[in-house]
Design a protein around this motif. Structure first.
Motif, PDB file in Angstrom:
ATOM      1  N   UNK A  67       2.907  -7.118  12.150  1.00 43.14           N
ATOM      2  CA  UNK A  67       2.972  -7.486  10.727  1.00 43.14           C
ATOM      3  C   UNK A  67       1.608  -6.992   9.910  1.00 43.14           C
TER       4      UNK A  67
ATOM      5  N   UNK B 232       0.234  -4.146  10.534  1.00 40.01           N
ATOM      6  CA  UNK B 232       0.540  -2.594  10.243  1.00 40.01           C
ATOM      7  C   UNK B 232       1.392  -2.362   9.346  1.00 40.01           C
ATOM      8  N   UNK B 233       2.528  -3.491   9.433  1.00 46.56           N
ATOM      9  CA  UNK B 233       3.574  -3.331   8.325  1.00 46.56           C
ATOM     10  C   UNK B 233       3.127  -3.796   6.932  1.00 46.56           C
ATOM     11  N   UNK B 234       2.246  -4.685   6.870  1.00 50.80           N
ATOM     12  CA  UNK B 234       1.834  -5.297   5.485  1.00 50.80           C
ATOM     13  C   UNK B 234       0.655  -4.183   4.818  1.00 50.80           C
ATOM     14  N   UNK B 235       0.272  -3.167   5.692  1.00 47.60           N
ATOM     15  CA  UNK B 235      -0.691  -2.104   4.906  1.00 47.60           C
ATOM     16  C   UNK B 235       0.398  -1.474   3.859  1.00 47.60           C
ATOM     17  N   UNK B 236       1.757  -1.483   4.068  1.00 52.51           N
ATOM     18  CA  UNK B 236       2.518  -0.997   3.043  1.00 52.51           C
ATOM     19  C   UNK B 236       2.857  -1.724   1.822  1.00 52.51           C
ATOM     20  N   UNK B 237       2.136  -3.060   2.006  1.00 47.59           N
ATOM     21  CA  UNK B 237       2.473  -3.864   0.605  1.00 47.59           C
ATOM     22  C   UNK B 237       1.766  -3.410  -0.914  1.00 47.59           C
ATOM     23  N   UNK B 238       0.585  -3.158  -0.492  1.00 49.44           N
ATOM     24  CA  UNK B 238      -0.217  -2.515  -1.715  1.00 49.44           C
ATOM     25  C   UNK B 238      -1.462  -2.206  -1.274  1.00 49.44           C
ATOM     26  N   UNK B 239      -2.051  -1.204  -2.121  1.00 46.99           N
ATOM     27  CA  UNK B 239      -3.318  -0.485  -1.891  1.00 46.99           C
ATOM     28  C   UNK B 239      -4.549  -1.426  -1.364  1.00 46.99           C
ATOM     29  N   UNK B 240      -4.795  -2.933  -1.936  1.00 46.97           N
ATOM     30  CA  UNK B 240      -5.876  -3.486  -1.642  1.00 46.97           C
ATOM     31  C   UNK B 240      -5.611  -4.084  -0.310  1.00 46.97           C
ATOM     32  N   UNK B 241      -4.332  -4.477   0.301  1.00 45.73           N
ATOM     33  CA  UNK B 241      -3.968  -4.881   1.422  1.00 45.73           C
ATOM     34  C   UNK B 241      -4.465  -3.958   2.549  1.00 45.73           C
ATOM     35  N   UNK B 242      -4.160  -2.582   2.182  1.00 47.81           N
ATOM     36  CA  UNK B 242      -4.353  -1.583   3.140  1.00 47.81           C
ATOM     37  C   UNK B 242      -5.795  -1.401   3.162  1.00 47.81           C
TER      38      UNK B 242
END
Lengths: 186, 88
Positions: B34, B36-46
């Protein structure tokens, strides 16, 4: 849970009464008063424990300006439910926790407690728990949010949490390729 | 989610759903997939999820989880299969 306290009590009587009371009165940012078990408040919140020990609890309602009435009602509800439940071995051991310790699973009643909350109420409760130094409640609320996130795609997460996608199409494609196994392999 | 709460309407800059400290608490409870996958949500999460600090914390949590570890003989010569699993 909200209480209307009588005004005009003599200062002296009030102080004596305060020492004997087994509840404390907390006041939300919007001025609502809530009564909570003193024992549970001190046991579950490091901040309230410090205030009780330091005598900075106000009988007319201790001001908690950072916490709105809905979140404070949930905090108080949680403390009072805790006061009435027999602590299990899991809960006792969870009070001795370290940064690297594995997370404790929420109890059944704690699960039900957070399940009925709206997203906003849940997020407000996380912030209130953090502000009051309530490790156990923080654990339970964060667990709930992580459960809501597990197995969701980035698109679903953006929708649920109302997050704007600030990547370009090309960047997103690059990330997808780099992390293909996390996206597609279940 | 109600729309009345201005605090959580996310700006184009990619503001946090919760303050970063508390978002970290939530992310620490997620399996690695999850994250790794959530790095694609938005820049700040990445930025948060790929930071050294976060990876260190997540690793410490993962190591503290109970693990299953077992070995099994294989058909091949001089070989033993070893398996390790954890809930993440």
């Amino acid at each position: 849970m909200e209480v209307d306290k009588g005004k005009g009590e003599a200062e002296e009587t009030r102080k004596v009464a305060e020492a004997d009371r087994d509840t404390v009165t907390l006041k939300s940012s919007d001025g609502k008063l809530f009564e909570v078990s003193k024992e549970a408040a001190a046991r579950l919140s490091t901040v309230l424990a410090g205030m009780i020990a330091g005598g900075s609890i106000d009988d007319n309602g201790t001001d908690l300006k950072q916490i709105g009435s809905e979140a404070l009602e949930n905090v108080v509800d949680y403390c009072n439910k805790h006061a009435n439940s027999i602590p299990s071995a899991a809960l006792i051991s969870s009070s001795i926790s370290f940064n690297t310790a594995p997370f404790k699973e929420p109890e059944e009643w704690e699960r039900k407690f957070v399940d009925r909350l709206s997203h906003d109420a849940l997020f407000d409760l996380v912030e209130a728990a953090n502000f009051l130094g309530m490790e156990r409640l923080l654990d339970v609320t964060c667990h709930k949010i992580s459960e809501m996130m597990k197995g969701k795609s980035p698109d679903q997460i953006r929708e649920v949490f109302n997050i704007k996608n600030d990547y370009t199409k090309e960047e997103l494609e690059e990330i997808r390729q780099e992390l293909a196994w996390a996206f597609y392999d279940d | 989610m109600t729309t009345g709460n201005k605090r959580r309407v996310v700006t184009p800059g990619g503001a946090q759903v919760l303050p970063e400290e508390m978002m970290t608490e939530v992310f620490l409870r997620l399996p690695i997939k999850s994250i790794l996958c959530f790095r694609a949500v938005c820049r700040s999460w990445d930025a948060l999820l790929s930071s050294e600090e976060f990876c260190g914390l997540h690793m410490a949590k993962a190591e503290a989880l109970p693990k299953m570890f077992f070995t099994s003989p294989t058909a091949g010569f001089d070989a033993t299969a070893m398996y390790s699993s954890s809930s993440s």
